[in-house]
Design an enzyme around this catalytic site. Structure first.
Site, PDB file in Angstrom:
ATOM      1  CD  GLU A 155      -1.177  -0.265   3.714  1.00  0.00           C
ATOM      2  OE1 GLU A 155      -2.096  -1.096   3.644  1.00  0.00           O
ATOM      3  OE2 GLU A 155      -0.998   0.471   4.690  1.00  0.00           O
ATOM      4  CB  CYS A 168       3.225   7.469   3.261  1.00  0.00           C
ATOM      5  SG  CYS A 168       3.778   6.289   4.488  1.00  0.00           S
ATOM      6  CB  CYS A 222       7.211  -5.124   9.055  1.00  0.00           C
ATOM      7  SG  CYS A 222       8.498  -4.268   9.982  1.00  0.00           S
ATOM      8  CB  CYS A 246       6.447  -2.213  16.672  1.00  0.00           C
ATOM      9  SG  CYS A 246       8.094  -1.720  16.121  1.00  0.00           S
ATOM     10  CB  CYS A 303       3.119  -1.722  14.299  1.00  0.00           C
ATOM     11  SG  CYS A 303       3.158  -1.392  12.530  1.00  0.00           S
ATOM     12  CB  CYS A 324       1.163   1.478  10.066  1.00  0.00           C
ATOM     13  SG  CYS A 324       2.736   1.320   9.314  1.00  0.00           S
TER      14      CYS A 324
END
Ligand code: SAH
Length: 342
Positions: free
Chosen positions: A89, A102, A109, A113, A116, A330
């Protein structure tokens, strides 16, 4: 075969020299790709036939497919499908100073975290230089307007895909490609310390943002597991080096998580930590996410935190909210549409 969009002008010059041609061909090709925006080598009419054939043997025109676009007044969110069917995205924000995109740097990922959404979807692979560049070019095409600012702050940890991210930055910054100034390019990292030192030596002088989110190791390790490898004091040391070498002001991002990192004590500790650094703090109201237990600090808590920073001469801003209507937090759009992937 390489994607023709994945190569810096310098590397393309080296390629032309390696086939006993002239360096300036790289600039000619760049002009076709990024000014005239052609989609094939055959359209590059100032190149000889046999050179065009050679280029076709060594490079291809990569593409990414727009599958979903969500729009509100100030934000467009784009979901793209890659050649291997994975989805990424990008978010476009319309500011009064220009259009800012962005972009994502990885599929998923691995930084993990706790707050997230992207971290819930484990890393599948790094994005190629060309897949990052095409996010910018496709959105520009959709918009019919120039994109003036790029932030590498979407899905993924850019410093876990360092070499590709640096080449991507060199291409968007190139005056013969997208010509986006280094001051309009920002890379955000959760704090991979060796790469902060590496970036300082690249001579790129882009904006560096650090996802700090806590003023000490005790809190930071609870919400960011990367802190066990690179604790707060090592990040601060690396940031000092970056500021010394580049003379750039560094941004610390700080998500406001209710009852976790938003107390007055935290604010004071943060002031002590970064006092005297050429840096500022971006306070980010947490975007609450399904299946994640963290809550956003309330606005009076955020204001109180902000006031303490101000009183202690730490420059800070409270981030204006963009895109929560279009799943721009995110990883949200991708998370909602993951079933399309193989
Ligand atoms: N891996 C990089 C860049 C991608 S994350 C980094 O960590 O900086 C971009 C920013 O969004 C980071 O500061 C991240 O901590 C933050 N973020 C992640 N989830 C969020 C959420 N739900 N609300 C607000 N910010 C979030």
């Amino acid at each position: 075969m390489d994607s023709i969009y994945g190569i810096t002008r310098k590397k393309l010059e080296a390629y032309f020299e390696s086939i006993n041609d002239k360096k300036f061909r790289a600039t000619q090709v760049f002009e076709w790709l990024y000014r005239k925006k052609v989609n094939s080598f055959d359209e590059m009419t100032n190149l000889k036939k046999d050179l065009i054939e050679k280029l076709k043997e060594d490079f291809y025109f990569d593409d990414i497919k727009l599958v979903i676009k969500q729009e509100d007044e100030l934000t467009n969110k784009y979901l793209f499908e890659l050649n291997d069917n994975h989805r990424i995205e990008a978010v476009l924000m319309k500011h009064d100073y220009g259009n800012s995109i962005c972009i994502s740097s990885q599929i998923g990922c691995n930084m993990g975290c706790a707050f997230c959404q992207s971290g819930r979807l484990k890393k599948i692979r790094n994005l190629t230089v060309s897949e990052m560049l095409l996010q910018v070019m496709k959105v520009e095409e959709d918009l019919g307007e120039r994109i003036s600012h790029v932030v590498i702050m979407g899905i993924g940890e850019p410093f876990d895909n360092y070499d590709n991210v640096i080449d991507f930055v060199r291409i968007i910054n190139d005056p013969f490609a997208l010509a986006i100034g280094v001051r309009h390019i920002t890379v955000s990292t959760c704090g991979l310390v060796p790469k902060i030192y590496a970036l300082a030596d690249e001579n790129l002088d882009i904006n560096l943002a650090i996802s700090l989110h806590a003023p000490n190791n005790e809190i930071r390790s609870k919400i960011m597991k990367i802190n066990n490898a690179y604790p707060v004091e090592e990040i601060i040391k690396a940031v000092k080096d970056y500021i010394n070498k580049t003379n750039r002001r560094v941004t610390f991002e700080y998500i406001m998580l209710d009852g976790v990192n938003d107390t007055k004590e935290c604010a004071l500790e943060l002031c002590n930590l970064i006092k005297g650094l050429n840096a500022y703090v971006n306070l980010i109201p947490y975007n609450e996410t399904e299946n994640i237990e963290f809550k956003r600090s309330n606005s009076s808590q955020i204001s109180a935190f902000y006031d303490i920073l101000k009183k202690n001469n730490v420059t800070s801003t409270i981030r204006r909210e963009f895109g929560s209507n279009v799943s721009a937090a995110c990883g949200q759009l991708r998370a909602e549409n993951i079933e399309g992937e193989i």
